[in-house]
Write a protein that holds these residues in place. Structure first.
Motif, PDB file in Angstrom:
ATOM      1  N   THR A  80       0.714  -1.762   0.186  1.00  0.00           N
ATOM      2  CA  THR A  80       0.174   0.302  -0.268  1.00  0.00           C
ATOM      3  C   THR A  80       1.351   1.034   0.148  1.00  0.00           C
ATOM      4  N   HIS A  81       1.731   1.054   0.745  1.00  0.00           N
ATOM      5  CA  HIS A  81       2.694   2.333   0.513  1.00  0.00           C
ATOM      6  C   HIS A  81       2.571   2.571  -1.051  1.00  0.00           C
ATOM      7  N   VAL A  82       4.121   1.776  -0.932  1.00  0.00           N
ATOM      8  CA  VAL A  82       4.796   1.743  -2.355  1.00  0.00           C
ATOM      9  C   VAL A  82       3.833   2.254  -3.371  1.00  0.00           C
ATOM     10  N   ALA A  83       2.541   1.675  -3.415  1.00  0.00           N
ATOM     11  CA  ALA A  83       1.290   2.344  -4.284  1.00  0.00           C
ATOM     12  C   ALA A  83       0.925   4.040  -4.167  1.00  0.00           C
ATOM     13  N   ALA A  84       1.431   3.813  -3.106  1.00  0.00           N
ATOM     14  CA  ALA A  84       0.718   5.173  -2.613  1.00  0.00           C
ATOM     15  C   ALA A  84       2.352   6.525  -2.978  1.00  0.00           C
ATOM     16  N   ARG A  85       3.120   5.771  -2.636  1.00  0.00           N
ATOM     17  CA  ARG A  85       4.627   6.206  -2.961  1.00  0.00           C
ATOM     18  C   ARG A  85       4.262   6.832  -4.780  1.00  0.00           C
ATOM     19  N   ARG A  86       4.055   5.549  -5.479  1.00  0.00           N
ATOM     20  CA  ARG A  86       4.218   5.570  -7.240  1.00  0.00           C
ATOM     21  C   ARG A  86       3.376   6.909  -7.375  1.00  0.00           C
ATOM     22  N   LEU A  87       1.498   6.909  -6.491  1.00  0.00           N
ATOM     23  CA  LEU A  87       0.465   7.207  -7.463  1.00  0.00           C
ATOM     24  C   LEU A  87       1.238   9.226  -6.882  1.00  0.00           C
ATOM     25  N   HIS A  88       1.940   9.193  -6.456  1.00  0.00           N
ATOM     26  CA  HIS A  88       2.400  10.755  -5.262  1.00  0.00           C
ATOM     27  C   HIS A  88       3.403  10.937  -6.119  1.00  0.00           C
ATOM     28  N   SER A  90       3.599  10.049  -9.242  1.00  0.00           N
ATOM     29  CA  SER A  90       3.287  10.689 -10.507  1.00  0.00           C
ATOM     30  C   SER A  90       2.477  11.591 -10.630  1.00  0.00           C
ATOM     31  N   LEU A  91       1.768  12.053  -9.466  1.00  0.00           N
ATOM     32  CA  LEU A  91       0.776  13.397  -9.605  1.00  0.00           C
ATOM     33  C   LEU A  91       1.524  14.998  -9.508  1.00  0.00           C
ATOM     34  N   ILE A  94       3.014  15.136 -13.329  1.00  0.00           N
ATOM     35  CA  ILE A  94       2.012  15.870 -14.139  1.00  0.00           C
ATOM     36  C   ILE A  94       1.752  17.243 -13.500  1.00  0.00           C
ATOM     37  N   ARG A  95       2.167  17.617 -11.734  1.00  0.00           N
ATOM     38  CA  ARG A  95       1.938  19.044 -11.800  1.00  0.00           C
ATOM     39  C   ARG A  95       3.529  19.586 -12.889  1.00  0.00           C
ATOM     40  N   LEU A  96       4.722  18.853 -12.264  1.00  0.00           N
ATOM     41  CA  LEU A  96       5.569  19.477 -13.058  1.00  0.00           C
ATOM     42  C   LEU A  96       6.012  20.119 -14.149  1.00  0.00           C
ATOM     43  N   SER A  97       4.989  18.815 -14.922  1.00  0.00           N
ATOM     44  CA  SER A  97       4.930  19.177 -16.569  1.00  0.00           C
ATOM     45  C   SER A  97       4.456  20.407 -16.652  1.00  0.00           C
TER      46      SER A  97
END
Length: 229
Positions: A80-88, A90-91, A94-97
């Motif tokens: 769960t922590h690994v998935a949350a980190r990957r989602l963070h 990716s966000l 996206i914000r940086l782009s």
């Protein structure tokens, strides 16, 4: 090494007991006697006993699994922590782009004096200002300071030359006034001499009065008809 091998085997085993495995292997390659002591079963039995006691002592003081998990720590991560980190991540990408797409151009930053022009260069292909192949940002202030000093030295030299020219003109003007005064005084002297000569050549009063009477007499005779004109 010979002085070390003179010690009794009990002391050498006690010394080898406190050495880690990599150092123990290096010591075993020094001599045959130390190799024999390094592979002694009693030594390794004592080391295993000490390690078991040390592990039991440390296991009692280990932190709990909850303390190793986020948000308190990031040592232990489940799925769960690994998935949350990957989602963070990716966000964040996206914000940086999006922010990078809305960032101002280098030309606008240079025109607004936010970015020094010395750090950029003009690209002939795209016709825009791009970053790189210029002066490093840490050297821009030093470069400007050198340019200001060079300009100040040039202005000082120009002012010195200008002052020298003004002094030369003043000297020439002073000399010219003297020449003009000399010429004017010479003209005055020449004029005075001419006046004196004119006075000398001027006829006397008696001659003028005699000629006047002569012509008056001639005119009187002509009017009476005595003299034919």
């Amino acid at each position: 090494m010979a002085s070390l091998e003179r010690l009794p085997d009990e002391l050498l085993l006690r010394v080898l007991y406190f050495i880690d495995i990599p150092e123990l292997l290096s010591t075993s390659r020094a001599s045959h006697h130390l190799r024999k002591l390094s592979f002694d079963p009693l030594l390794h039995k004592l080391r295993l006993t000490y390690s078991r006691e040390r592990v039991n002592y440390l296991l009692l003081r280990r932190p709990t699994l909850h303390a190793l998990q986020p948000p308190g720590s990031t040592i232990y991560l489940n799925r769960t922590h690994v998935a949350a980190r990957r989602l963070h991540w990716s966000l964040v990408c996206i914000r940086l782009s999006r922010c990078l797409s809305r960032r101002p151009k280098l030309s606008s930053l240079v025109s607004a004096n936010i970015l020094p022009q010395e750090c950029c260069r003009y690209d002939r292909r795209s016709g825009e200002i791009i970053w790189g192949q210029g002066v490093a940002g840490s050297l821009v202030e030093r470069k400007r300071r050198v340019e200001r000093e060079y300009l100040r030295d040039g202005l000082r030299v120009w002012l010195e030359r200008k002052a020298d020219r003004i002094r030369a003109r003043q000297v020439d003007a002073a000399g010219g006034v003297g020449v003009l005064v000399w010429r004017f005084s010479k003209k005055l002297k020449v004029g005075d001499a001419r006046r004196v000569e004119g006075r000398r050549d001027r006829p006397r009063k008696e001659k003028v009065s005699g000629l006047k009477r002569f012509w008056e007499g001639v005119s009187g005779l002509a009017s009476n008809g005595v003299v034919e004109v």
